[in-house]
Structure formats: C-alpha cells, structure tokens
Design an enzyme around this catalytic site. Structure first.
Site, mmCIF file in Angstrom:
data_model
loop_
_atom_site.group_PDB
_atom_site.id
_atom_site.type_symbol
_atom_site.label_atom_id
_atom_site.label_comp_id
_atom_site.label_asym_id
_atom_site.label_seq_id
_atom_site.Cartn_x
_atom_site.Cartn_y
_atom_site.Cartn_z
ATOM 1 N N HIS A 22 0.984 -1.290 0.319
ATOM 2 C CA HIS A 22 0.017 -0.144 -0.415
ATOM 3 C C HIS A 22 1.134 1.209 -0.082
ATOM 4 C CE1 HIS A 22 -3.371 -2.712 2.059
ATOM 5 N NE2 HIS A 22 -3.349 -1.822 0.806
ATOM 6 N N LYS A 46 -17.221 -6.779 7.906
ATOM 7 C CA LYS A 46 -15.859 -7.690 7.913
ATOM 8 C C LYS A 46 -15.881 -7.306 10.315
ATOM 9 C CE LYS A 46 -14.179 -7.445 3.039
ATOM 10 N NZ LYS A 46 -12.571 -6.400 3.500
ATOM 11 N N ARG A 95 -1.920 -5.651 -8.505
ATOM 12 C CA ARG A 95 -0.471 -6.318 -8.188
ATOM 13 C C ARG A 95 -0.717 -7.184 -9.169
ATOM 14 N NH1 ARG A 95 -2.826 -8.118 -2.017
ATOM 15 N NH2 ARG A 95 -4.463 -8.417 -3.565
ATOM 16 N N SER A 133 -2.780 -7.818 3.048
ATOM 17 C CA SER A 133 -3.256 -7.913 4.666
ATOM 18 C C SER A 133 -3.196 -8.801 5.072
ATOM 19 C CB SER A 133 -3.936 -6.176 4.563
ATOM 20 O OG SER A 133 -3.742 -5.833 4.348
HETATM 21 O O1 PNS Z 1 -8.740 -3.369 0.501
HETATM 22 P P1 PNS Z 1 -10.671 -3.793 -0.432
HETATM 23 O O2 PNS Z 1 -10.805 -4.190 0.423
HETATM 24 O O3 PNS Z 1 -10.386 -4.301 -1.790
HETATM 25 O O4 PNS Z 1 -10.623 -2.090 -0.294
HETATM 26 C C1 PNS Z 1 -12.415 -2.383 -1.030
HETATM 27 C C2 PNS Z 1 -13.124 -0.731 -1.816
HETATM 28 C C3 PNS Z 1 -13.334 0.068 0.056
HETATM 29 C C4 PNS Z 1 -12.460 -0.073 -2.171
HETATM 30 C C5 PNS Z 1 -14.242 -1.173 -1.634
HETATM 31 O O5 PNS Z 1 -15.089 -1.582 -1.057
HETATM 32 C C6 PNS Z 1 -15.389 0.049 -1.406
HETATM 33 O O6 PNS Z 1 -14.799 1.388 -2.606
HETATM 34 N N1 PNS Z 1 -16.567 0.208 -0.728
HETATM 35 C C7 PNS Z 1 -17.277 1.519 -0.533
HETATM 36 C C8 PNS Z 1 -18.738 0.761 -1.372
HETATM 37 C C9 PNS Z 1 -19.163 1.232 -2.839
HETATM 38 O O7 PNS Z 1 -18.391 2.770 -2.739
HETATM 39 N N2 PNS Z 1 -19.680 0.174 -3.050
HETATM 40 C C10 PNS Z 1 -19.668 0.181 -4.851
HETATM 41 C C11 PNS Z 1 -18.821 0.550 -5.202
HETATM 42 S S1 PNS Z 1 -18.198 -1.233 -5.676
#
Ligand code: PNS
Length: 179
Positions: A22, A46, A95, A133
């Site tokens: 990150h 989560k 990645r 992570s």
């Molecule tokens: O580190 P991660 O878990 O891959 O991050 C995922 C994240 C936080 C980027 C994604 O879950 C997110 O944007 N959640 C917010 C909800 C949202 O906007 N959902 C609709 C679009 S996909």
C-alpha cells in the site's frame, strides 16, 4: 515532476493492516497527484483485526510529517465520499491478473454511479505482488517474519495485538521434591 502533479486522489481500502505494498502505491500516487487521501472503509460486515481508529492511527504514524497524505474514514458509496472531499480520482493497486476482475467490476460500477470520478490503477514494485494484509496477519500469527512487508508501526501494533490476546502466563509449576 511536481509541475505535472494534479489535484486530490483517494486511495480507498480496508487497510487491516496497511502493508508496504500500500505504501508503495501511495508513493507512486504522490508522483502524479498533489495530495492522496488514504480513505479507510468503515465496514460493519467485516471482522477486522484492528479497529477503524487503530488503523487510522497506524497510517497517520506511517506518514507522519508528510503533509501531502491525509488519512480519513468513510462509509457509504465511495463516489459520494470522493465528491464530498473534492477528489476526482480513485487510485487502486493492481498486483496481478487475479486482482483484475474485481477491480474492473468496481471501477465500472463507480463509473456508472458517477462518470466524473476516474479510477487510476497503479502497479506496486514486483516484490510486493504477492503481498496482502490477510497474508501478513496469517504469517505473523504463525510466528513468521513480516519485517520487510509492513512499516515498523504495523509490526509493533501486531506484536501488541497478539500479546494482548494471549492468556496471562501460567505461574511456574512447583517441583515436588523427590525424597
Ligand atoms: O481494501 P479493499 O477491501 O479491497 O477495499 C475495497 C473498497 C473499500 C475500495 C470497496 O469495498 C469500496 O469502495 N467500498 C465502498 C462501497 C461502494 O462504494 N460500493 C460500490 C462500488 S463497488
């Protein structure tokens, strides 16, 4: 490079905990954007190891003294949060091919929700392509070395977290005397 940098980008994620992968992406983001907001999703579904406040404090410590990195939390739609903070770009790390499908879906859904927010993908250094992570937590818990995989503050917090989770050490057993 600084002349070509533009605006504010969001780097959203769960960051449980933040890894050197990150950090690598944030560093790359800073070569393109004036400011990067590391936005931690507050996700009640989560079960994170670190609380939202802990993750926020960890990331703040990792970027202490860098005025171009802000740390924040959000809930609800990411694109709505982007509008709220005045960011036109979402940065995500890619990645490997295995990340692509999920990221592609998210980017297109976000575009559907708000076409004015652009998603930009950046590749971390190859030696972070296997890093996540989830694996960091697993390796640490099983006694493996995560030294080169996470910033020092994460290593320290992991030690504290698992030490606190251990039951108190049992008192030494008294040996019965053999007569
Ligand atoms: O580190 P991660 O878990 O891959 O991050 C995922 C994240 C936080 C980027 C994604 O879950 C997110 O944007 N959640 C917010 C909800 C949202 O906007 N959902 C609709 C679009 S996909």
């Amino acid at each position: 490079m600084s002349k070509n940098r533009k605006g504010v980008a969001i780097f959203p994620g769960t960051f449980d905990p933040i890894t050197n992968g990150h950090l690598d992406i944030i560093g790359r983001g800073l070569t393109v954007f004036d400011h990067v907001i590391v936005a931690i999703l507050v996700n009640s579904e989560k079960q994170p190891l670190f609380t939202t406040d802990e993750r926020k404090a960890i990331i703040r410590e990792a970027f202490r003294g860098n005025a171009r990195v802000r740390v924040d939390t959000f809930s609800g739609l990411l694109v709505d949060y982007a509008v709220k903070v005045g960011a036109g770009v979402i940065v995500r790390g890619l990645r490997a091919i295995s990340d692509f499908e999920y990221e592609f879906q998210m980017a297109l859904m976000n575009r559907h929700l708000n076409p004015s927010i652009e998603t930009v993908f950046m590749m971390p250094a190859e030696h972070y392509s296997y890093l996540s992570s989830r694996l960091v937590k697993e390796v640490f818990q099983l006694g493996g070395n995560v030294h080169k995989l996470v910033p020092a503050v994460v290593e320290r917090r992991l030690r504290e977290k698992y030490r606190d989770a251990l039951p108190p050490a049992a008192p030494p057993r008294r040996r019965s005397r053999v007569r």
